[in-house]
Design a protein around this motif. Structure first.
Motif, mmCIF file in Angstrom:
data_model
loop_
_atom_site.group_PDB
_atom_site.id
_atom_site.type_symbol
_atom_site.label_atom_id
_atom_site.label_comp_id
_atom_site.label_asym_id
_atom_site.label_seq_id
_atom_site.Cartn_x
_atom_site.Cartn_y
_atom_site.Cartn_z
ATOM 1 N N ILE A 75 0.852 -1.183 0.000
ATOM 2 C CA ILE A 75 0.000 0.000 0.000
ATOM 3 C C ILE A 75 0.889 1.235 0.000
ATOM 4 C CG2 ILE A 75 -1.608 1.401 1.369
ATOM 5 C CD1 ILE A 75 -2.819 -1.187 2.420
ATOM 6 N N ILE A 76 0.595 2.177 -0.894
ATOM 7 C CA ILE A 76 1.309 3.451 -0.922
ATOM 8 C C ILE A 76 0.276 4.556 -0.868
ATOM 9 C CG2 ILE A 76 2.928 4.923 -2.178
ATOM 10 C CD1 ILE A 76 3.853 2.379 -3.680
ATOM 11 N N THR A 77 0.310 5.376 0.170
ATOM 12 C CA THR A 77 -0.626 6.492 0.245
ATOM 13 C C THR A 77 -0.049 7.696 -0.501
ATOM 14 O OG1 THR A 77 0.253 7.401 2.325
ATOM 15 C CG2 THR A 77 -1.436 5.685 2.484
ATOM 16 N N GLY A 78 -0.952 8.524 -1.008
ATOM 17 C CA GLY A 78 -0.512 9.667 -1.806
ATOM 18 C C GLY A 78 0.208 9.237 -3.066
ATOM 19 N N ALA A 79 -0.273 8.156 -3.684
ATOM 20 C CA ALA A 79 0.439 7.543 -4.808
ATOM 21 C C ALA A 79 0.025 8.085 -6.167
ATOM 22 C CB ALA A 79 0.242 6.025 -4.784
ATOM 23 N N GLY A 80 -0.851 9.075 -6.195
ATOM 24 C CA GLY A 80 -1.317 9.593 -7.478
ATOM 25 C C GLY A 80 -0.349 10.544 -8.146
ATOM 26 N N ARG A 81 0.511 11.169 -7.348
ATOM 27 C CA ARG A 81 1.426 12.174 -7.894
ATOM 28 C C ARG A 81 2.784 12.093 -7.199
ATOM 29 N NH1 ARG A 81 -3.430 15.218 -7.137
ATOM 30 N NH2 ARG A 81 -4.306 16.050 -9.084
ATOM 31 N N GLY A 82 3.756 12.771 -7.795
ATOM 32 C CA GLY A 82 5.034 13.013 -7.151
ATOM 33 C C GLY A 82 5.787 11.768 -6.729
ATOM 34 N N ILE A 83 6.336 11.818 -5.517
ATOM 35 C CA ILE A 83 7.143 10.719 -5.000
ATOM 36 C C ILE A 83 6.311 9.450 -4.868
ATOM 37 C CG2 ILE A 83 8.445 9.910 -2.996
ATOM 38 C CD1 ILE A 83 9.262 12.872 -2.547
ATOM 39 N N GLY A 84 5.058 9.578 -4.431
ATOM 40 C CA GLY A 84 4.202 8.406 -4.291
ATOM 41 C C GLY A 84 3.970 7.708 -5.617
ATOM 42 N N ARG A 85 3.729 8.493 -6.647
ATOM 43 C CA ARG A 85 3.526 7.936 -7.985
ATOM 44 C C ARG A 85 4.765 7.198 -8.453
ATOM 45 N NH1 ARG A 85 4.590 8.983 -13.277
ATOM 46 N NH2 ARG A 85 2.918 8.612 -14.797
#
Length: 266
Positions: free
Chosen positions: A10-20
């Protein structure tokens, strides 16, 4: 063979930036990636991109600060894939202001997303990480699971105008170390990454930004001048640090803070 073959992350905030970028790197290394984000569109886009590349991904969107969402996210993941091996608490925002101007709402909002939400997610993950590990250990099985919390150099040294952010990121370090002490016996590694000036939507040039998000050019250059390597870090470079802590390469690394900052320690 990938470093994360067979793992569910699971990766939170995965839609953009470092998470992506972390989602892409994990998928390249064989992980099934759960993309958690507030915004459905970028989450769906990265889910589609991973699938097109032959990986496995699932977008589960919601507000990470909603007290009910952490349980929903964890339970949907396990219902779909049967396990949880890696949890990356990456989601974040900034609401900068000088202390004498900062409102209670600005302070609490940043704490909620950066510190309270990771705590709740780790707590909700316990049955599928801690308790699952206890059963494995009784059977003589050694299976490492990983928790990676995203902190910041601001949480280690403070940053003017970021009393809320610096406090939250310092709290993340404390949370990380407590989990390492409590859960290390169950082959669960809890570590943090503390990023310096990484090139993302939040650190882009404010003057050339289309959505009024970013940092003024003069301030950006001041930050870059402090970095011995004289440049910003790239999201891929940040993601590969997270990959290291999620992989078997770090099985004896626990309770640590990996600084990824181009050598800027002051």
């Amino acid at each position: 063979m990938g470093l994360l073959d067979g793992k569910v992350a699971i990766i939170t905030g995965a839609g953009r930036g470092i998470g992506r970028e972390t989602a892409l790197v994990f998928a390249e290394n064989g992980a099934t990636v759960i993309i958690s984000d507030m915004d459905a569109q970028p989450a769906a886009e990265i889910e589609s991109e991973i699938m097109k590349r032959g990986g496995q991904a699932l977008a589960i969107c919601g507000d990470i600060t909603d007290s009910r969402f952490p349980r929903t996210l964890i339970e949907k993941t396990v219902a779909e894939f049967g396990r949880l091996d890696i949890l990356v608490n990456n989601a974040g925002v900034t609401r900068d202001s000088l202390i004498h101007k900062m409102t209670d709402e600005q302070f609490q909002q940043v704490l909620d997303i950066h510190l309270v939400a990771p705590f709740r997610l780790i707590r909700e993950a316990a049955p599928y990480m801690r308790e699952a590990a206890k059963v494995e250990i009784e059977q003589g099985i050694v299976n490492y699971r990983k928790i990676i919390n995203v902190s910041s150099v601001s949480g280690l040294r403070g940053n003017m105008g970021q009393a809320n952010y610096s406090s939250a990121k310092a709290g993340v370090v404390g949370l990380t170390k407590v989990v390492a002490q409590e859960w290390g016996r169950y082959n669960i590694n809890s570590n943090a990454v503390a990023f310096g000036f990484i090139e993302t939507r939040m650190t882009q040039s404010l003057e050339s930004s289309e959505d009024q998000t970013g940092v003024p050019d003069k301030l950006r250059q001041m930050f870059i001048d402090k970095v011995p390597q004289k440049r910003t870090g790239q999201p891929r470079e940040a993601a590969e640090g997270i990959l290291y802590l999620a992989s078997p390469l770090s099985n004896y690394v626990n309770g640590q803070v990996l600084q990824i900052n181009g050598g800027s320690y002051t």
